[in-house]
Design an enzyme around this catalytic site. Structure first.
Site, PDB file in Angstrom:
ATOM      1  N   TRP A 102      31.959 -38.471 -14.742  1.00 33.97           N
ATOM      2  CA  TRP A 102      31.788 -38.973 -13.376  1.00 33.97           C
ATOM      3  C   TRP A 102      30.378 -38.712 -12.876  1.00 33.97           C
ATOM      4  O   TRP A 102      29.807 -39.523 -12.140  1.00 33.97           O
ATOM      5  CB  TRP A 102      32.845 -38.369 -12.459  1.00 33.97           C
ATOM      6  CG  TRP A 102      34.223 -38.792 -12.850  1.00 33.97           C
ATOM      7  CD1 TRP A 102      35.213 -38.015 -13.381  1.00 33.97           C
ATOM      8  CD2 TRP A 102      34.761 -40.122 -12.799  1.00 33.97           C
ATOM      9  NE1 TRP A 102      36.324 -38.769 -13.655  1.00 33.97           N
ATOM     10  CE2 TRP A 102      36.081 -40.065 -13.301  1.00 33.97           C
ATOM     11  CE3 TRP A 102      34.255 -41.353 -12.371  1.00 33.97           C
ATOM     12  CZ2 TRP A 102      36.893 -41.183 -13.387  1.00 33.97           C
ATOM     13  CZ3 TRP A 102      35.067 -42.474 -12.450  1.00 33.97           C
ATOM     14  CH2 TRP A 102      36.369 -42.386 -12.953  1.00 33.97           C
ATOM     15  N   ASP A 171      30.064 -34.636  -5.066  1.00 33.27           N
ATOM     16  CA  ASP A 171      31.326 -35.338  -5.243  1.00 33.27           C
ATOM     17  C   ASP A 171      32.391 -34.266  -5.434  1.00 33.27           C
ATOM     18  O   ASP A 171      32.436 -33.595  -6.459  1.00 33.27           O
ATOM     19  CB  ASP A 171      31.232 -36.249  -6.471  1.00 33.27           C
ATOM     20  CG  ASP A 171      32.550 -36.945  -6.805  1.00 33.27           C
ATOM     21  OD1 ASP A 171      33.550 -36.711  -6.096  1.00 33.27           O
ATOM     22  OD2 ASP A 171      32.583 -37.704  -7.782  1.00 33.27           O
ATOM     23  N   LYS A 195      43.633 -36.776  -4.998  1.00 35.68           N
ATOM     24  CA  LYS A 195      43.883 -35.551  -5.765  1.00 35.68           C
ATOM     25  C   LYS A 195      44.540 -34.484  -4.872  1.00 35.68           C
ATOM     26  O   LYS A 195      45.643 -34.040  -5.139  1.00 35.68           O
ATOM     27  CB  LYS A 195      42.574 -34.991  -6.322  1.00 35.68           C
ATOM     28  CG  LYS A 195      41.638 -36.017  -6.943  1.00 35.68           C
ATOM     29  CD  LYS A 195      42.066 -36.473  -8.309  1.00 35.68           C
ATOM     30  CE  LYS A 195      40.981 -37.318  -8.954  1.00 35.68           C
ATOM     31  NZ  LYS A 195      41.305 -37.746 -10.303  1.00 35.68           N
TER      32      LYS A 195
END
Length: 359
Positions: A102, A171, A195
């Protein structure tokens, strides 16, 4: 109904009490005769939800007054583009700490906007650890330093965040609200909700108000943070149902004792499963280095590929869901986000021990 033993990496488990509360209000929210998803986003009833979610998020994370809280769409992946569009000025460099796929994707998107560079990387060791950041004082041309606080695919997590005068961006999609953090260390934090915060569909962005100098004529209006700040995240129709669910999850976190209590339970869950790996005499092999282990995503493999396949099959037969590793690396992964009960972690640890003893 028997609840699944859900270890999915995202969308992930939600607290049962949150789902039950949403179910109670599904057809008739606060006597309106409508579900939340039917309310006008300009109505008083929805405004209470919207502002309630912001207030709870500020309180639980300790967000300072000089920071804005935005509810956006497009997931964290859109922020890979939106962040550099707003912050990466000409003549400046966006620096990225590469700790997984990511982080790589974030840097790749930013490179389409302006100049980027790697500040540190652990790619040469298959992202098994969080690399040391050194020489930050030398980053004179830095627009920002970007990091990914937790890495779902490789199972690593920043244990501490760097002290730096460089604007810090993060992030935090997969570990926000899982532990206490000092928001004031960061200039901007963003996180997809799916999440720890709620269902997919809403992205939380927390950023310093000083970054919002005014509307940017060189940006599409929807990709300008100022647009959403000025309109209180109501420039267009927001994902109202996802924000309502976010509010319920935040209420649950507060009822559970706040982030200190949540962090302690997450630690207990992680220790249970990591112990099953560490005590297995090599039968299970953890991917991440011990000093970089994630308390959200526990990644491991077995001593042979055949054994891994047998393990995953047996786990599915036993009612466990979501234990397959990411498709890019295979193996196994147990995601133990906030809403995964301690009892489910205990059951997984016991299953892992029994499977090892029987095989």
């Amino acid at each position: 109904m028997k609840r699944a033993l859900n270890f999915n990496a995202g969308p992930a488990a939600l607290p049962l009490s949150v789902l039950e509360e949403a179910q109670r209000n599904w057809l008739n929210f606060n006597g309106t005769g409508m579900g939340v998803m039917e309310l006008s986003h300009r109505s008083r009833e929805y405004e209470e939800v919207h502002e309630g979610a912001k207030t709870l998020l500020r309180r639980l994370l300790g967000v300072p007054d000089d920071y804005e809280v935005l509810f956006l769409q497009g997931g964290a992946s859109l922020q890979f583009t939106m962040l550099p569009m707003n912050l990466l000025a000409e003549g400046k460099t966006g620096y990225y700490a590469l700790t997984g796929s990511w982080a790589e994707k974030a840097m790749k998107e930013a490179a389409k906007i302006g100049k980027t560079a790697s500040a540190a990387s652990s790619k040469e060791d298959t992202y098994r650890y969080i690399p040391e950041l050194s020489g930050l004082a030398d980053l004179k041309d830095a627009a920002y330093l970007h990091l990914t606080s937790n890495n779902t695919i490789y199972g690593t997590q920043w244990q501490d965040f760097p002290e730096t005068n460089v604007p810090l961006a993060a992030d935090m999609s997969s570990d926000i609200m899982s532990r206490e953090i000092d928001v004031s260390k960061f200039d901007i934090i963003y996180a997809g909700a799916q999440k720890n915060l709620g269902p997919s569909g809403v992205t939380v962005v927390i950023l310093k108000k000083s970054l919002l100098s005014g509307p940017r004529g060189d940006l599409p209006v929807m990709l300008d943070y100022f647009t959403h700040s000025k309109s209180q995240s109501l420039y267009n129709t927001p994902p109202t149902l996802a924000i309502y669910m976010l509010m319920l999850v935040l209420e649950w976190v507060e009822k559970e004792g706040g982030l200190a209590a949540i962090a302690e339970r997450n630690k207990q869950k992680a220790e249970l499963i990591y112990s099953s790996i560490d005590d297995s005499e090599g039968f299970y092999q953890g991917h991440s280095r011990k000093d970089s282990r994630s308390q959200m995503n526990i990644t491991f493999n077995l001593h042979t590929e055949e054994a891994a396949g047998q393990f995953l099959h047996a786990a599915k037969e036993a009612g466990f869901v979501g234990l397959n590793g990411h498709r890019s690396i295979g193996g196994c992964r147990a995601s133990i986000y906030n809403a995964v009960p301690l009892e489910h972690a205990e059951k997984l640890a016991e299953f892992m021990r029994k499977f090892k003893n029987n095989n």
